[in-house]
Structure formats: structure tokens, C-alpha cells
Design a protein around this motif. Structure first.
Motif, short mmCIF file in Angstrom:
data_model
loop_
_atom_site.label_atom_id
_atom_site.label_comp_id
_atom_site.label_asym_id
_atom_site.label_seq_id
_atom_site.Cartn_x
_atom_site.Cartn_y
_atom_site.Cartn_z
N VAL A 1 0.77 -1.01 -0.11
CA VAL A 1 0.19 0.01 0.03
C VAL A 1 0.82 1.23 0.13
O VAL A 1 0.58 2.17 -0.63
N HIS A 2 1.93 1.16 0.70
CA HIS A 2 2.85 2.14 0.56
C HIS A 2 3.31 2.70 -0.84
O HIS A 2 3.48 3.61 -1.15
N ALA A 3 3.67 1.45 -1.48
CA ALA A 3 4.05 1.73 -2.95
C ALA A 3 2.92 2.18 -3.71
O ALA A 3 3.31 2.90 -4.68
N ALA A 4 2.03 1.44 -3.56
CA ALA A 4 0.72 2.23 -4.32
C ALA A 4 0.45 3.41 -4.03
O ALA A 4 0.33 4.29 -5.08
N SER A 5 0.43 3.86 -2.97
CA SER A 5 0.16 5.48 -2.71
C SER A 5 1.46 6.46 -3.32
O SER A 5 1.11 7.27 -3.89
N ASN A 6 2.62 5.82 -3.33
CA ASN A 6 3.72 6.47 -4.26
C ASN A 6 3.59 6.59 -5.61
O ASN A 6 3.88 7.51 -6.26
N VAL A 7 2.87 5.53 -6.17
CA VAL A 7 2.69 5.21 -7.45
C VAL A 7 1.55 6.34 -8.07
O VAL A 7 1.87 7.20 -8.90
N VAL A 8 0.57 6.33 -7.13
CA VAL A 8 -0.56 7.28 -7.47
C VAL A 8 0.06 8.82 -7.32
O VAL A 8 -0.24 9.71 -8.08
N GLY A 9 0.73 9.04 -6.16
CA GLY A 9 1.37 10.45 -6.20
C GLY A 9 2.34 10.76 -7.23
O GLY A 9 1.97 11.92 -7.94
N LEU A 10 2.92 9.87 -7.77
CA LEU A 10 3.84 10.15 -9.06
C LEU A 10 3.09 10.28 -10.33
O LEU A 10 3.30 11.12 -10.90
N ALA A 11 1.96 9.53 -10.46
CA ALA A 11 1.17 9.48 -11.54
C ALA A 11 0.54 10.98 -11.50
O ALA A 11 0.38 11.67 -12.69
N SER A 12 0.18 11.45 -10.51
CA SER A 12 -0.73 12.69 -10.25
C SER A 12 0.52 13.81 -10.80
O SER A 12 -0.04 14.74 -11.53
N TYR A 13 1.56 13.78 -10.22
CA TYR A 13 2.52 14.86 -10.65
C TYR A 13 2.89 14.72 -12.10
O TYR A 13 3.02 15.74 -12.70
N ALA A 14 2.79 13.75 -12.55
CA ALA A 14 3.29 13.35 -13.94
C ALA A 14 2.09 14.15 -15.01
O ALA A 14 2.34 14.75 -15.93
N ILE A 15 0.78 13.88 -14.39
CA ILE A 15 -0.31 14.63 -14.95
C ILE A 15 0.01 16.19 -14.88
O ILE A 15 -0.28 16.80 -15.91
N SER A 16 0.25 16.56 -13.70
CA SER A 16 0.42 18.05 -13.49
C SER A 16 1.52 18.46 -14.34
O SER A 16 1.62 19.58 -15.03
N TRP A 17 2.76 17.58 -14.40
CA TRP A 17 3.73 18.16 -15.56
C TRP A 17 3.44 18.32 -16.77
O TRP A 17 3.59 19.29 -17.53
N ARG A 18 2.54 17.39 -17.36
CA ARG A 18 1.89 17.36 -18.54
C ARG A 18 1.08 18.73 -19.04
O ARG A 18 1.16 19.46 -19.88
N GLN A 19 0.18 18.90 -17.78
CA GLN A 19 -0.83 19.97 -17.79
C GLN A 19 -0.02 21.41 -17.98
O GLN A 19 -0.35 22.37 -18.56
N ARG A 20 1.16 21.45 -17.22
CA ARG A 20 1.99 22.51 -17.10
C ARG A 20 2.86 22.85 -18.66
O ARG A 20 2.86 23.98 -19.01
N ARG A 21 3.00 21.93 -19.11
CA ARG A 21 3.71 22.08 -20.53
C ARG A 21 2.73 22.62 -21.54
O ARG A 21 3.04 23.16 -22.59
N ARG A 22 1.42 22.31 -21.33
CA ARG A 22 0.34 22.70 -22.30
C ARG A 22 -0.03 24.05 -21.73
O ARG A 22 -0.96 24.63 -22.44
#
Length: 320
Positions: A115-136
């Protein structure tokens, strides 16, 4: 019991996590099958697990980006976007080190770790989405906040793994051993075979290296495996549980995943008998559950430690 403790207790007992954990374990066991890679990812060269140190950069940069998002103006958005990019790039090695550590867990530790790893995966995926949004050209604030929340949950669970469940902690940390010379067995009973003895409830591994009796803790510092059941190769012993290798004479780690050396006992042969003692004096080992020692007691402990060290140095000089 507090609500957080009830939640963690339920998570530790949640057997429905065992099936997905087994599947994930199969994947990472194949991906990280190289012993050399596992050795590096364990952090043996650092002297402590790599994962806690490796997460500093991604966690620091990603959370700093969210801080700029919430407290800074439009002029700081390019800096926040660069911080997110750096955090995502540096997260890979940290994640690999974490998965490598997780492979050597079972039961409650494995469930919480998943669950610790899953939480971090969700966190990184959210930041990846944020980064893509910023690029746009968008702000990406909502995804950034979601990522920060998920990483916060993952960090909380990571703290529980280390400080409550002891994952990554030296399993011999609170083993004291005798401070005085203690008779254990006849010298003739010690051969080149690996032999376990217990002194005041502490398991000790005895054997001979180049004709000399040596003694180290029998409990592997990594996950507590019984070294006397392991395989001896030359002057080293291999843990039967996860393959860590230690020098029998010095206790030093030759190969991970262990990161801490085995505690070493002083040995002497007297009148055909073998006697052992521990020369180090550490507060938590000497008094692991009592109140803090008084200044007089601290002085006494320090004096005893200096006396033992001086005696050891004197014996060493006599052999040189």
C-alpha cells in the motif's frame, strides 16, 4: 486505540492483499534477479538502506513545487514545472531501491509495503499529469495537490514500516551480549563447521578461521536469518534467507542485501575452554527500556567502555 492505529492494524491483517502482493513480487523478483543489482539497491556501500536516502530528492522537489504552486505567483510557475520534472526523473532509482527492499518482507510488512508503494505510484502519476498540464500552459494545481496528498500517505506508511515494523533496521540493534568474559563451551567442540550457542538468550555463531575461534551474532542484521544454517565459503558465511554474505572474522558485509555488519564478539581460549564477551557499550543495548541514565551512570558507562577498549588495544599490541 487511536484511529490511525486501528487503521494500521487492519491494514497489517488484511489478507486480501496477499494475492496481489504475490503477483507483484513475482514481477519484481524477475526484474531484479541480478544479485549485483540487488546489492547496489540495498545500499550496502552506504552502510544503511539506500531507499530512505534516495527518496529525499524526489520528495523534496515535488513537494517544493506544490509549495510554489500554492504560495507563489505566476512568475514562479516555470520553476515549479522544472521541480516537478526533476522529481519525476529522480523517483525511478528511489522506487527500484524500495521494491528491492520490499521483496525481502512477508506478512504484515509486505501488506503495508504494498500500500505504501501504491500510494507513491498514485502520487507520482498525479505529478506526471500535473507536469503534462504545465507543458500545455495550464497551472496543474489540482493534480499537484493530489500528488502531494498521496505522497504524504505513502510517507506516513513508510515511517510505520521503519519505526513500528522495523523494516530496514539492524535486527541485532538491541542484542546486548555479555560485557564480562563468559564461558560457552570446550575449545575442542569448535571446528570449521558453523555452530550456534546462546549466551543470555542471544544467539552467537562460532567457528574457526585459520585455526582461530571467531564469534559473530548468529542473527543476520538484514532480516534476522539464522546464519548457522547458512553456507560457508572460505572465510565467509551466506545467510540462508536472502543471501547476504559476511566475513566470519570481522562481521563485515561482503554482499547485500544486508547493509549492517554482524556484531563481533571478543574470543579467548583459556584452559581448553572458549570464553566470549562484547567490547562495545551502547546506551540502547545496555538499557533499552529504562529511563535515561544519570550523569554518574553515563560517566560509569563511558569509563567501562574506555577500559574495555584500552584492554583490547593492549592485547592487540601484544600480538603484533
Amino acid at each position: 486505540m487511536r484511529g490511525s492505529e486501528r487503521l494500521l492494524d487492519r491494514l497489517e491483517r488484511e489478507q486480501r492483499l496477499d494475492a496481489p502482493a504475490e503477483a507483484v513480487s513475482g514481477f519484481w523478483s524477475a526484474a531484479l534477479r541480478s544479485e549485483r543489482l540487488r546489492d547496489v539497491l540495498s545500499g550496502r556501500q552506504l552502510g544503511h538502506p539506500l531507499h530512505p536516502a534516495a527518496i529525499l530528492v524526489p520528495a523534496g522537489t515535488l513537494l517544493s513545487a506544490t509549495m510554489l504552486d500554492t504560495t507563489g505567483g505566476a512568475a514562479l510557475r516555470p520553476a515549479a514545472r522544472r521541480l516537478v520534472g526533476l522529481g519525476l526523473l529522480s523517483a525511478g532509482p528511489a522506487a527500484l531501491a524500495g521494491w528491492s527492499d520490499w521483496l525481502d518482507t512477508e506478512g504484515a510488512e509486505r501488506r503495508v509495503g504494498l500500500v505504501h508503494a501504491a500510494s507513491n505510484v498514485v502520487g507520482l502519476a498525479s505529478y506526471a499529469i500535473s507536469w503534462r498540464q504545465r507543458r500545455r500552459g495550464a497551472r496543474g494545481l489540482a493534480a499537484s495537490l493530489a500528488g502531494a496528498a498521496a505522497l504524504g500517505l505513502g510517507g506516513w506508511l513508510g515511517g510505520h514500516l521503519a519505526y513500528a515494523l522495523g523494516v530496514g533496521v539492524d535486527t541485532t540493534a538491541f542484542q546486548r551480549g555479555p560485557a564480562e568474559w563468559t564461558d560457552v563451551l570446550a575449545a575442542s567442540e569448535v571446528t570449521t563447521e558453523l555452530r550456534q550457542v546462546e549466551i543470555d538468550g542471544v544467539p552467537v555463531l562460532l567457528t574457526r578461521v585459520d585455526g582461530q575461534v571467531v564469534a559473530i551474532s548468529d542473527r543476520c542484521t538484514h532480516r534476522g536469518g539464522p546464519l548457522h544454517e547458512g553456507e560457508r565459503t572460505g572465510g565467509c558465511v551466506r545467510c540462508p534467507w536472502h543471501g547476504s554474505q559476511f566475513e566470519l572474522a570481522s562481521g563485515e558485509v561482503v554482499q547485500g542485501p544486508a547493509t549492517r555488519p554482524q556484531p563481533v564478539y571478543e574470543v579467548r581460549e583459556t584452559g581448553g575452554r572458549v570464553e566470549l564477551r562484547r567490547s562495545e557499550v551502547r546506551t540502547l543495548r545496555a538499557n533499552p527500556v529504562g529511563p535515561s541514565p544519570s550523569p554518574e551512570a553515563r560517566l560509569r558507562i563511558s569509563t567501562e567502555g574506555q577500559a574495555v577498549t584500552s584492554a583490547a588495544m593492549h592485547r592487540t599490541s601484544q600480538h603484533i
